[in-house]
Design an enzyme around this catalytic site. Structure first.
Site, PDB file in Angstrom:
ATOM      1  N   LYS A  70      56.694  -8.647  17.798  1.00 12.77           N
ATOM      2  CA  LYS A  70      57.373  -8.359  16.532  1.00 12.77           C
ATOM      3  C   LYS A  70      56.885  -7.029  15.960  1.00 12.77           C
ATOM      4  CE  LYS A  70      58.300 -13.140  15.193  1.00 12.77           C
ATOM      5  NZ  LYS A  70      59.750 -12.998  14.995  1.00 12.77           N
ATOM      6  N   LYS A 162      36.288  -7.371  -1.006  1.00 15.06           N
ATOM      7  CA  LYS A 162      35.179  -8.336  -1.076  1.00 15.06           C
ATOM      8  C   LYS A 162      33.945  -7.637  -1.643  1.00 15.06           C
ATOM      9  CE  LYS A 162      36.185 -11.795   2.309  1.00 15.06           C
ATOM     10  NZ  LYS A 162      35.549 -12.694   3.269  1.00 15.06           N
ATOM     11  N   GLU A 189      46.283 -15.537  12.594  1.00 16.10           N
ATOM     12  CA  GLU A 189      45.705 -14.729  11.514  1.00 16.10           C
ATOM     13  C   GLU A 189      46.018 -13.258  11.803  1.00 16.10           C
ATOM     14  OE1 GLU A 189      41.565 -15.016   9.368  1.00 16.10           O
ATOM     15  OE2 GLU A 189      41.340 -13.570  10.978  1.00 16.10           O
TER      16      GLU A 189
END
Ligand code: GTP
Ligand code: MG
Length: 252
Positions: A70, A162, A189
């Site tokens: 994709k 983070k 993921e």
């Protein structure tokens, strides 16, 4: 033989057994392994029980192929319409057995294939590296608008880095894979990041790895971690500036 002599004799024999134990033990355990863990029955048992796991790993490998394709198609299409390739590179991996086992232990996940498929979202991983931040969001939107792609979870560590300084856009998606006799939804993921984010993450990962190996607090490592937080901020500034310059060039 007097009682004292007997006691001495027993002590001496025990000592001699104790001294020869280390030499005997490896031999005993080797024999035990050869006769039990390497028996035909046990090897057949492992083979039969590994089949569902190997099947599961094949599903994840197929899902990676789906997602990679994709992205490659989108890259081709944008190379025509934008006259440039938004994707620099794609790196994919199926999580190793070792890491799966460690995560099962760490997160107390059930041992059935169903539990693993349900609770572990990162067995199949696809990392898409772009030059520019805008392209990350463009590609993510294009992927998510495809009607066979379902979004399971989205974490935007670019807008909300983070504490370590880590930046990337994470998508957990589910895609169908078609096999001879079944269609199966499989989770992947997807990590989308710029070259600068990837460069930073691989350096920070090596520090993280070193720190996890030692129990003691290492002040050098603490110092390096805070330097890396600064690096992350600088690399974010660089990403933003490069994006701005590219937009200005495109507008000329
Ligand atoms: P895991 O259970 O470890 O997969 O964490 P999670 O489910 O909370 O997922 P999260 O989105 O936080 O991170 C998943 C992956 O992102 C990790 O396996 C790394 O590849 C990457 N990652 C997350 N945080 C960091 C970080 O601080 N530094 C680096 N180098 N990579 C990170
Ligand atoms: Mg992970």
């Amino acid at each position: 033989m007097t009682e004292a002599e007997l006691g001495e004799e027993i002590r001496a024999r025990l000592e001699s057994i104790e001294n020869s134990l280390p030499a005997i033990m490896p031999k005993v355990s080797e024999d035990m392994i050869r006769d039990n863990l390497m028996s035909d029955e046990f090897l057949d048992f492992v083979k039969i029980n590994m089949l569902p796991v190997e099947r599961m790993m094949t599903f994840y490998q197929c899902a990676i192929m789906q997602i990679e394709t994709k992205f490659k198609i989108l890259n081709e299409q944008f190379s025509l319409s934008l006259d440039r390739n938004p994707i620099e590179s794609i790196k994919s991996r199926v999580k190793s057995y070792d890491s799966i086992m460690k995560k099962i232990r760490r997160k107390k996940i059930g041992l059935s294939v169903e539990d693993i498929e349900d609770k572990m979202n990162d067995i199949a991983g696809v990392r898409v590296i772009c030059s520019y931040i805008d392209d990350i969001y463009l590609l993510a939107d294009c992927l998510l608008s495809q009607d066979d792609v379902t979004l399971v979870e989205r974490k935007d560590y670019i807008k909300n880095p983070k504490p370590s300084g880590y930046r990337s856009l994470h998508l957990i998606v589910s895609v169908p894979i078609y096999l001879q006799d079944l269609k199966k939804e499989v989770k992947v993921e997807v990590q989308l990041r710029t070259i600068a984010m990837d460069f930073w993450a691989s350096l920070e990962h090596s520090l993280h790895y070193k720190r996890s190996q030692s129990d003691e607090t290492n002040y050098d490592a603490e110092e390096l971690a805070s330097e890396l937080v600064e690096c992350a901020k600088e690399s974010a500034r660089l990403d933003a500036k490069m994006q701005e310059i590219r937009d200005r060039i495109a507008g000329m």
